[in-house]
Design a protein around this motif. Structure first.
Motif, short mmCIF file in Angstrom:
data_model
loop_
_atom_site.label_atom_id
_atom_site.label_comp_id
_atom_site.label_asym_id
_atom_site.label_seq_id
_atom_site.Cartn_x
_atom_site.Cartn_y
_atom_site.Cartn_z
N LEU A 32 0.81 -1.22 0.00
CA LEU A 32 0.00 0.00 0.00
C LEU A 32 0.85 1.27 0.00
N THR A 33 1.90 1.30 0.83
CA THR A 33 2.74 2.51 0.86
C THR A 33 3.48 2.70 -0.46
N PHE A 34 3.95 1.61 -1.06
CA PHE A 34 4.65 1.71 -2.34
C PHE A 34 3.72 2.19 -3.45
N ALA A 35 2.55 1.58 -3.55
CA ALA A 35 1.59 1.96 -4.59
C ALA A 35 1.10 3.39 -4.41
N ALA A 36 0.75 3.75 -3.19
CA ALA A 36 0.24 5.11 -2.94
C ALA A 36 1.34 6.14 -3.16
N GLY A 37 2.57 5.86 -2.71
CA GLY A 37 3.68 6.80 -2.89
C GLY A 37 3.99 7.04 -4.35
N LEU A 38 4.09 5.97 -5.14
CA LEU A 38 4.36 6.13 -6.57
C LEU A 38 3.20 6.84 -7.28
N THR A 39 1.98 6.49 -6.92
CA THR A 39 0.82 7.14 -7.53
C THR A 39 0.82 8.64 -7.24
N MET A 40 1.12 9.00 -6.01
CA MET A 40 1.13 10.43 -5.66
C MET A 40 2.22 11.18 -6.42
N ILE A 41 3.39 10.58 -6.57
CA ILE A 41 4.45 11.26 -7.32
C ILE A 41 4.09 11.37 -8.79
N LEU A 42 3.51 10.33 -9.37
CA LEU A 42 3.12 10.39 -10.78
C LEU A 42 2.00 11.42 -11.01
N VAL A 43 1.05 11.50 -10.09
CA VAL A 43 0.00 12.51 -10.21
C VAL A 43 0.61 13.90 -10.12
N ALA A 44 1.56 14.09 -9.21
CA ALA A 44 2.23 15.38 -9.09
C ALA A 44 2.97 15.74 -10.38
N LEU A 45 3.62 14.77 -10.99
CA LEU A 45 4.32 15.04 -12.26
C LEU A 45 3.34 15.42 -13.36
N ILE A 46 2.22 14.71 -13.43
CA ILE A 46 1.24 14.99 -14.48
C ILE A 46 0.63 16.37 -14.30
N TYR A 47 0.21 16.69 -13.08
CA TYR A 47 -0.39 17.99 -12.84
C TYR A 47 0.65 19.11 -12.83
N ILE A 49 3.14 19.58 -14.92
CA ILE A 49 3.46 20.07 -16.27
C ILE A 49 2.28 20.79 -16.92
N ASN A 50 1.12 20.74 -16.30
CA ASN A 50 -0.04 21.45 -16.85
C ASN A 50 0.04 22.93 -16.50
N PRO A 51 -0.45 23.80 -17.37
CA PRO A 51 -0.44 25.23 -17.05
C PRO A 51 -1.39 25.56 -15.91
N SER A 52 -1.01 26.55 -15.14
CA SER A 52 -1.90 27.03 -14.07
C SER A 52 -2.38 28.43 -14.43
N ALA A 53 -3.15 29.03 -13.56
CA ALA A 53 -3.71 30.35 -13.83
C ALA A 53 -2.63 31.42 -13.86
N HIS A 54 -1.51 31.18 -13.18
CA HIS A 54 -0.49 32.23 -13.05
C HIS A 54 0.79 31.96 -13.83
N SER A 55 1.01 30.74 -14.31
CA SER A 55 2.24 30.45 -15.04
C SER A 55 2.01 29.31 -16.03
N SER A 56 3.06 29.03 -16.80
CA SER A 56 2.93 28.00 -17.82
C SER A 56 3.01 26.58 -17.24
N MET A 57 3.46 26.45 -16.00
CA MET A 57 3.53 25.16 -15.32
C MET A 57 2.99 25.31 -13.90
N SER A 58 2.60 24.18 -13.31
CA SER A 58 1.96 24.21 -11.99
C SER A 58 2.83 23.63 -10.89
N TRP A 59 4.14 23.69 -11.01
CA TRP A 59 5.02 23.04 -10.06
C TRP A 59 4.89 23.60 -8.64
N THR A 60 4.52 24.84 -8.49
CA THR A 60 4.47 25.44 -7.15
C THR A 60 3.07 25.52 -6.56
N THR A 61 2.09 24.91 -7.20
CA THR A 61 0.74 24.92 -6.64
C THR A 61 0.69 24.01 -5.41
N PRO A 62 -0.16 24.33 -4.45
CA PRO A 62 -0.24 23.51 -3.23
C PRO A 62 -0.57 22.05 -3.50
#
Length: 118
Positions: A32-47, A49-62
């Motif tokens: 469970l910890t391995f699957a959830a940890g990898l899933t969370m990191i992959l979701v963070a990577l996917i989101y 690289i998407n543009p946000s309201a203030h910049s071309s990428m969303s790396w600093t969004t909460p």
């Protein structure tokens, strides 16, 4: 193709399983910890690289930052869980074997190069 077909038939008819099987409990917490940890990191990577309201990428969004931090925390927990459980999902002590560690690093580098990420 004929050689491969003949080799497959020969292997099926002559080779036998000689290993012994043991019943081991499933490492649910490690899985469970391995699957959830990898899933969370992959979701963070996917989101990320998407543009946000203030910049071309969303790396600093909460959301992205919390997913990265949560994924790293869970993968760190996985590391400690696997060292203490009786039947681990993955034996981390294998990386103490120099040939095993070097082979995995070489495979990772080869994969990165194949994807032109290196």
């Amino acid at each position: 193709m004929p050689i491969g077909l003949l080799a497959t038939i020969w292997a099926y008819r002559t080779l036998r399983e000689v290993g012994t099987q043991q019943k081991e409990p499933i490492d649910w917490l490690g899985n469970l910890t391995f699957a959830a940890g990898l899933t969370m990191i992959l979701v963070a990577l996917i989101y990320g690289i998407n543009p946000s309201a203030h910049s071309s990428m969303s790396w600093t969004t909460p959301f992205v930052l919390s997913m990265f931090i949560g994924g790293i925390i869970l993968l760190t927990a996985f590391f400690f869980i696997e060292q203490r459980v009786k039947a681990p999902m993955f034996r981390l002590d294998l990386f103490r074997i120099r040939a095993f560690a070097a082979g995995n690093i070489a495979t990772l580098m080869s994969s990165l190069r194949a994807a032109d990420l290196c």
